[in-house]
Design a protein around this motif. Structure first.
Motif, PDB file in Angstrom:
ATOM      1  N   LEU A 201       0.949  -1.075  -0.019  1.00  0.00           N
ATOM      2  CA  LEU A 201       0.096   0.146  -0.003  1.00  0.00           C
ATOM      3  C   LEU A 201       1.074   1.116   0.088  1.00  0.00           C
ATOM      4  N   ALA A 202       0.849   1.776  -0.905  1.00  0.00           N
ATOM      5  CA  ALA A 202       1.801   3.166  -1.221  1.00  0.00           C
ATOM      6  C   ALA A 202       1.081   4.348  -0.841  1.00  0.00           C
ATOM      7  N   LEU A 203       1.292   5.147   0.159  1.00  0.00           N
ATOM      8  CA  LEU A 203       0.722   6.201   0.438  1.00  0.00           C
ATOM      9  C   LEU A 203       1.191   7.682  -0.118  1.00  0.00           C
ATOM     10  N   ASN A 204       2.240   7.333  -0.984  1.00  0.00           N
ATOM     11  CA  ASN A 204       2.720   8.517  -1.771  1.00  0.00           C
ATOM     12  C   ASN A 204       2.420   8.629  -3.035  1.00  0.00           C
TER      13      ASN A 204
ATOM     14  N   PHE B  28       3.024  10.500  -5.788  1.00  0.00           N
ATOM     15  CA  PHE B  28       3.869  10.929  -6.590  1.00  0.00           C
ATOM     16  C   PHE B  28       4.981  10.006  -6.822  1.00  0.00           C
ATOM     17  N   ASP B  29       5.300   9.262  -5.937  1.00  0.00           N
ATOM     18  CA  ASP B  29       6.574   8.396  -5.913  1.00  0.00           C
ATOM     19  C   ASP B  29       6.210   7.240  -5.279  1.00  0.00           C
ATOM     20  N   PRO B  30       5.502   5.970  -5.589  1.00  0.00           N
ATOM     21  CA  PRO B  30       4.938   4.954  -5.360  1.00  0.00           C
ATOM     22  C   PRO B  30       6.233   4.096  -4.798  1.00  0.00           C
ATOM     23  N   ALA B  31       7.361   4.072  -5.335  1.00  0.00           N
ATOM     24  CA  ALA B  31       8.505   3.327  -4.968  1.00  0.00           C
ATOM     25  C   ALA B  31       8.792   4.006  -3.400  1.00  0.00           C
ATOM     26  N   ASP B  32       8.514   5.021  -2.887  1.00  0.00           N
ATOM     27  CA  ASP B  32       8.898   5.548  -1.695  1.00  0.00           C
ATOM     28  C   ASP B  32       8.722   4.629  -0.528  1.00  0.00           C
ATOM     29  N   SER B  33       9.681   4.074   0.056  1.00  0.00           N
ATOM     30  CA  SER B  33       9.427   3.176   1.127  1.00  0.00           C
ATOM     31  C   SER B  33       9.038   3.441   2.490  1.00  0.00           C
ATOM     32  N   VAL B  34       9.160   4.958   2.473  1.00  0.00           N
ATOM     33  CA  VAL B  34       8.793   5.598   4.107  1.00  0.00           C
ATOM     34  C   VAL B  34       7.194   5.546   3.927  1.00  0.00           C
ATOM     35  N   LEU B  35       6.569   5.984   2.993  1.00  0.00           N
ATOM     36  CA  LEU B  35       5.186   6.008   2.985  1.00  0.00           C
ATOM     37  C   LEU B  35       4.564   4.732   2.429  1.00  0.00           C
TER      38      LEU B  35
END
Length: 114
Positions: free
Chosen positions: A31-34, A36-43
């Motif tokens: 589940l990607a919460l960003n 703009f950048d779905p690969a961002d592992s923080v969100l």
């Protein structure tokens, strides 16, 4: 007894369906919460897909219960006000009965029959 039978007839099939749903959706989903950048592992959160399904159902139940509770607030307020008013009138009636008994004793008149 009837309530217990109805609960069994509802909750046992519901439990079976939930178990089947859990077994069928064991693959990991992210589940990607960003946006703009779905690969961002923080969100992003990775978990079995059935966890997301159960969380969606739980959040829906909680939100639905909250909306229902707020929507019925005026009915609860009215019931509370009417109960307080009924209690007030009951106390007033008891006070008047006591006054009648006191006057009846003072005047030596027979008490009225209810």
């Amino acid at each position: 007894m009837l309530k217990r039978i109805i609960n069994i007839l509802v909750f046992v099939p519901l439990g079976v369906i939930l178990i089947i749903l859990s077994v069928a959706n064991r693959q990991t989903a992210t589940l990607a919460l960003n946006p703009f950048d779905p690969a961002d592992s923080v969100l992003s959160v990775s978990a079995p897909f059935f966890v997301f399904l159960f969380l969606a159902v739980i959040v829906g139940l909680v939100l639905g219960a909250g909306v229902t509770w707020f929507a019925q607030g005026r009915h609860r307020r009215r019931a509370r006000n009417e109960a307080n008013e009924a209690l007030k009138w009951h106390r007033e009636a008891e006070k008047q009965r006591g006054e009648v008994q006191r006057l009846a004793q003072r005047n030596s008149l027979p008490e009225p029959q209810n």
